[in-house]
Design a protein around this motif. Structure first.
Motif, short mmCIF file in Angstrom:
data_model
loop_
_atom_site.label_atom_id
_atom_site.label_comp_id
_atom_site.label_asym_id
_atom_site.label_seq_id
_atom_site.Cartn_x
_atom_site.Cartn_y
_atom_site.Cartn_z
N GLN A 137 0.81 -1.21 0.00
CA GLN A 137 0.00 0.00 0.00
C GLN A 137 0.85 1.27 0.00
O GLN A 137 0.54 2.22 -0.73
CB GLN A 137 -0.92 0.01 1.22
N TYR A 138 1.91 1.29 0.81
CA TYR A 138 2.66 2.53 0.99
C TYR A 138 3.93 2.62 0.14
O TYR A 138 4.44 3.71 -0.10
CB TYR A 138 3.03 2.71 2.46
N TYR A 139 4.47 1.47 -0.29
CA TYR A 139 5.72 1.50 -1.04
C TYR A 139 5.61 0.92 -2.44
O TYR A 139 6.52 1.06 -3.25
CB TYR A 139 6.81 0.75 -0.26
N GLY A 140 4.53 0.21 -2.72
CA GLY A 140 4.33 -0.32 -4.06
C GLY A 140 5.14 -1.56 -4.37
O GLY A 140 5.31 -1.92 -5.54
N PHE A 141 5.66 -2.25 -3.37
CA PHE A 141 6.36 -3.51 -3.58
C PHE A 141 6.21 -4.37 -2.33
O PHE A 141 5.81 -3.88 -1.27
CB PHE A 141 7.86 -3.28 -3.88
N VAL A 142 6.49 -5.65 -2.48
CA VAL A 142 6.45 -6.59 -1.35
C VAL A 142 7.82 -7.23 -1.22
O VAL A 142 8.29 -7.89 -2.15
CB VAL A 142 5.38 -7.68 -1.55
N ASP A 277 -3.80 -11.00 -6.78
CA ASP A 277 -3.00 -10.02 -6.04
C ASP A 277 -1.60 -9.90 -6.63
O ASP A 277 -1.05 -8.80 -6.77
CB ASP A 277 -2.90 -10.41 -4.57
N GLU A 278 -1.00 -11.04 -6.98
CA GLU A 278 0.35 -11.02 -7.56
C GLU A 278 0.35 -10.31 -8.91
O GLU A 278 1.28 -9.57 -9.22
CB GLU A 278 0.87 -12.45 -7.70
N ARG A 279 -0.70 -10.50 -9.70
CA ARG A 279 -0.78 -9.81 -11.00
C ARG A 279 -0.89 -8.31 -10.81
O ARG A 279 -0.29 -7.53 -11.56
CB ARG A 279 -1.98 -10.34 -11.80
N MET A 280 -1.66 -7.88 -9.80
CA MET A 280 -1.80 -6.44 -9.55
C MET A 280 -0.46 -5.83 -9.12
O MET A 280 -0.11 -4.73 -9.54
CB MET A 280 -2.86 -6.20 -8.47
N ALA A 283 1.75 -5.46 -12.11
CA ALA A 283 1.30 -4.32 -12.94
C ALA A 283 1.74 -2.99 -12.33
O ALA A 283 2.15 -2.08 -13.05
CB ALA A 283 -0.23 -4.35 -13.07
N MET A 284 1.71 -2.89 -10.98
CA MET A 284 2.18 -1.67 -10.32
C MET A 284 3.65 -1.44 -10.59
O MET A 284 4.09 -0.32 -10.84
CB MET A 284 1.93 -1.78 -8.81
N SER A 285 4.44 -2.51 -10.55
CA SER A 285 5.88 -2.38 -10.81
C SER A 285 6.15 -1.99 -12.26
O SER A 285 7.04 -1.19 -12.55
CB SER A 285 6.59 -3.71 -10.50
N ALA A 286 5.33 -2.51 -13.19
CA ALA A 286 5.54 -2.24 -14.61
C ALA A 286 5.24 -0.80 -14.98
O ALA A 286 5.94 -0.20 -15.79
CB ALA A 286 4.68 -3.19 -15.46
N ASP A 287 4.22 -0.19 -14.34
CA ASP A 287 3.86 1.19 -14.72
C ASP A 287 4.57 2.23 -13.86
O ASP A 287 4.31 3.42 -13.98
CB ASP A 287 2.34 1.41 -14.67
N GLY A 288 5.47 1.74 -12.96
CA GLY A 288 6.26 2.68 -12.18
C GLY A 288 5.54 3.35 -11.04
O GLY A 288 6.01 4.34 -10.50
#
Length: 294
Positions: A137-142, A277-280, A283-288
């Motif tokens: 939620q806050y950093y965009g990665f796990v 969830d993993e796909r989302m 996708a977040m990582s791909a669009d920066g």
């Protein structure tokens, strides 16, 4: 929610329409859009540091350069801390006018190596002992691995997902049991369930819910001793384990089985699957859109 809500005219009306008044813009200006505000907020939340700043208390700060450091869950290569003024007065060091307080001391945030570093080795810090949901939620990665990942549930939710029948004579069911234990000072909200095992507080709460009133009071007193640092935590927990060893529904294996069933049913009730969830996240990582260090 609309973009470009002009307030220039209203500002002019407030001062009689004089566009030359000092401090007011000469042309209409606009509020930022909701999307622009969200983007700015994301940048701040993904890069600010939560620091205990001495007499100033706990603060959130934006620290240039330091926010480039990536997160490492286990054994980060560096740590940071607040220095109230023991460092160099930067103005004097640069040959300029003195800076800081009367003594020349400058409050600063200091980054220190936590172990010997080789040339070219990454400088990493810990962003905190957060769950994977918090990082997403806050950093965009796990981060992987993440030993601090957990699912938070209330005691009422946990027992409901475990599909256990509430005790007879309790008209409010597990909600009534949770209220009674909360009054004793036992934890009933946001119990942490880690991948390897439930948190000790979650175990205490479950035991209290499934045992007698007298035993629940004993558990509350034991937790108070731990919180007040009035004894060795391991010894206190070992004594509790010995006490409840004779009770089938309070043994650790039985508690673990209850948690396992609850987690399985909670996952089934979740709006999205693990794969979705993993796909989302990908996708977040791909669009920066993910934040974090450099």
């Amino acid at each position: 929610e609309g973009e470009g809500l002009g307030v220039g005219a209203a500002a002019g009306d407030a001062v009689g329409g004089d566009d030359d008044v000092e401090g007011l813009p000469s042309a209409p200006f606009s509020f930022y859009s909701a999307r622009e505000f969200e983007d700015a907020l994301q940048l701040v939340w993904s890069r600010c540091l939560r620091i205990s700043a001495g007499d100033l208390g706990v603060r959130r700060m934006l620290v240039p350069v330091l926010d480039l450091a990536n997160h490492e869950s286990v054994n980060p290569s560096a740590i940071y801390r607040y220095d109230p003024g023991g460092g160099v007065a930067f103005g004097e060091e640069a040959g300029g006018a003195p800076t800081g307080d009367a003594s020349g001391a400058v409050p600063s945030v200091v980054l220190c190596a936590a172990r010997p570093l080789r040339r070219g080795e990454a400088v990493t810090i810990s962003y905190g002992a957060h769950s994977s949901a918090h990082f997403a939620q806050y950093y965009g990665f796990v981060p992987t691995p993440n030993p601090f990942d957990h699912v938070g549930m209330s005691l009422e939710q946990l027992l409901g997902y475990a599909q256990l029948a509430p005790p007879q004579g309790e008209p409010r069911g597990w909600a009534g049991v949770a209220a009674r234990l909360d009054a004793l000072g036992l934890p009933t909200d946001e119990l942490k369930l880690y991948a390897c095992a439930p948190d000790e507080r979650a175990v205490l709460a479950l035991r209290a819910a499934l045992c007698s009133e007298e035993d629940a009071q004993m558990l509350a007193e034991a937790l108070e001793q731990i919180d007040m640092d009035c004894g060795d935590e391991e010894e206190i927990l070992a004594d509790l384990e010995a006490h409840f060893g004779e009770s089938e529904h309070a043994r650790t294996p039985w508690i673990a089985a209850v948690v396992a069933v609850a987690c399985e049913n909670a996952e089934k009730a979740h709006e999205t699957s693990l794969e979705e969830d993993e796909r989302m996240l990908r996708a977040m990582s791909a669009d920066g859109s993910g934040g974090g260090g450099g």
